[in-house]
Design an enzyme around this catalytic site. Structure first.
Site, PDB file in Angstrom:
ATOM      1  CE  LYS A  75      -7.093   6.010   6.946  1.00  0.00           C
ATOM      2  NZ  LYS A  75      -7.701   5.735   5.621  1.00  0.00           N
ATOM      3  CG  ASN A  99      -6.409  -0.283   2.037  1.00  0.00           C
ATOM      4  OD1 ASN A  99      -6.931  -1.329   1.667  1.00  0.00           O
ATOM      5  ND2 ASN A  99      -7.021   0.888   1.998  1.00  0.00           N
ATOM      6  CE  LYS A 183      -8.015  -3.860  -0.756  1.00  0.00           C
ATOM      7  NZ  LYS A 183      -8.059  -3.711   0.666  1.00  0.00           N
ATOM      8  CG  ASN A 187      -5.791  -0.868  -1.681  1.00  0.00           C
ATOM      9  OD1 ASN A 187      -5.504  -1.833  -0.985  1.00  0.00           O
ATOM     10  ND2 ASN A 187      -6.996  -0.320  -1.613  1.00  0.00           N
ATOM     11  CG  ASN A 191      -7.010   3.161  -2.430  1.00  0.00           C
ATOM     12  OD1 ASN A 191      -7.734   2.452  -3.123  1.00  0.00           O
ATOM     13  ND2 ASN A 191      -6.903   2.984  -1.132  1.00  0.00           N
ATOM     14  CG  ASN A 201     -13.828   2.997  -5.403  1.00  0.00           C
ATOM     15  OD1 ASN A 201     -13.272   4.062  -5.158  1.00  0.00           O
ATOM     16  ND2 ASN A 201     -13.907   2.009  -4.518  1.00  0.00           N
TER      17      ASN A 201
HETATM   18  O1  PAF Z   1      -9.137   1.606   0.362  1.00  0.00           O
HETATM   19  C1  PAF Z   1     -10.281   1.375  -0.079  1.00  0.00           C
HETATM   20  O2  PAF Z   1     -11.103   2.249  -0.303  1.00  0.00           O
HETATM   21  C2  PAF Z   1     -10.676  -0.080  -0.281  1.00  0.00           C
HETATM   22  O3  PAF Z   1      -9.559  -0.900  -0.030  1.00  0.00           O
HETATM   23  C3  PAF Z   1     -11.266  -0.438  -1.646  1.00  0.00           C
HETATM   24  C4  PAF Z   1     -11.449  -1.941  -1.709  1.00  0.00           C
HETATM   25  C5  PAF Z   1     -10.393   0.050  -2.779  1.00  0.00           C
HETATM   26  C6  PAF Z   1     -12.687   0.078  -1.818  1.00  0.00           C
HETATM   27  O4  PAF Z   1     -12.813   1.453  -1.931  1.00  0.00           O
END
Ligand code: PAF
Length: 308
Positions: A75, A99, A183, A187, A191, A201
């Protein structure tokens, strides 16, 4: 190639398992018990898109390790601690596949070897000790972080990942920064919304969830351009939509965090957008609302560090 995967959570376990299938690769997972002790006893079982079991090495001690490559998958709030442990070992290269923003900076601050930035849109959920479900086949993008990292390292790491069947793209220094913002948009959209609404998702592919994609892409795009990264709102919306489709069945990592009552990565995702936007006078109300809601949830459960 000898590869240490530092952070055997969902994504680290999946990527480590895929790499461990290559006979030429030796993989060591660094994680916590009981996941590590279970992997030692009966291997790491992957189900979902493909089902297989591998037997990588696994340890809870991340100090004093030696390998060609360390993939960092902890993390984002644990990156500093990971860098301190990695510093006690020897690696030809270290690559972040995490992330959020700020990971590469934390790694370059402590490590002398080449550091690669990276993103992945694979979807995975760890369902129990020694088990991971592979829910989305994504892409991996890596690239050199500092000008001094611009040698053959990224290409070699790309080849090692391609040997494991990854769809991998090796970018240059400007390219990896642009892909990290893409990215970040992915997220920032997926997320917090999946965590708060408790949805997979794929729910962002249909109304009403899909209504959030365009404003988030626009806010992240305006912020990226304000800090000098050239990316269009359309490219960000496309990136969000394609990850939503590719990982439709997946529960995002933040949804998993909320279910497990763990601290989330909200500060380095939507929080990062709000802070950079604020420095440049860009309005980002949707990101601000999502950041505030997740912070309120964390604060209620005493999950926020005292200085945050
Ligand atoms: O954090 C996550 O879950 C992943 O980066 C992603 C690509 C959004 C897939 O769930």
């Amino acid at each position: 190639m000898e590869i240490v995967v530092f952070g055997a959570g969902s994504i680290g376990s999946l990527l480590g398992a895929l790499l461990a299938r290559v006979p030429d690769h030796g993989v060591t997972l660094v994680g916590r018990d009981p996941h590590v002790s279970t992997i030692r006893r009966r291997g790491l079982e992957v189900t979902g898109i493909e089902s297989f079991t591998v037997e990588p090495r696994a340890t809870t001690d991340g100090t004093g390790l030696t390998a060609d490559l360390a993939l960092v998958t902890v993390k984002a709030y644990d990156t500093e601690a990971a860098a301190r442990e990695l510093r006690t070992g020897e690696f030809r290269a270290v690559c972040s596949l995490q992330n959020g923003m700020g990971n590469e900076k934390a790694l370059t601050g402590r490590l002398d070897c080449p550091v690669l930035g990276g993103t992945t849109s694979y979807g995975a959920v760890r369902t129990g000790p020694g088990e991971v479900v592979w829910n989305g086949a994504g892409e991996v993008v890596i690239g050199p972080w500092r000008p001094s990292d611009e040698d053959e390292t990224a290409a070699e790491v790309g080849d090692a990942m391609a040997a494991a069947g990854f769809d991998v793209d090796v970018a240059d220094g400007a390219g990896i920064r642009r892909r990290l913002w893409e990215k970040l948009a992915v997220n920032a959209a997926i997320n917090p919304t999946t965590a708060l609404a408790r949805i997979e998702n794929g729910a962002l592919g249909d109304e009403p969830g899909a209504d959030l994609v365009e404003p988030i892409a626009r806010e992240v795009g305006a912020t990226a351009r304000a800090v000098g990264v050239s990316v269009s709102d359309e490219a960000l919306a496309d990136a969000i939509e394609s990850v939503v489709t590719a990982t439709a069945e997946n529960e995002s990592s933040m949804y998993a965090d909320v279910q497990a009552a763990r601290r989330t990565e909200i500060d380095v995702i939507n929080g990062y957008v709000v802070e950079r936007a604020g420095e440049h006078g860009v309005e980002v109300p949707t990101n601000r609302a999502l950041w505030t809601l997740l912070r309120a949830w964390e604060a209620e459960r005493d999950l926020r560090p005292v200085d945050a």
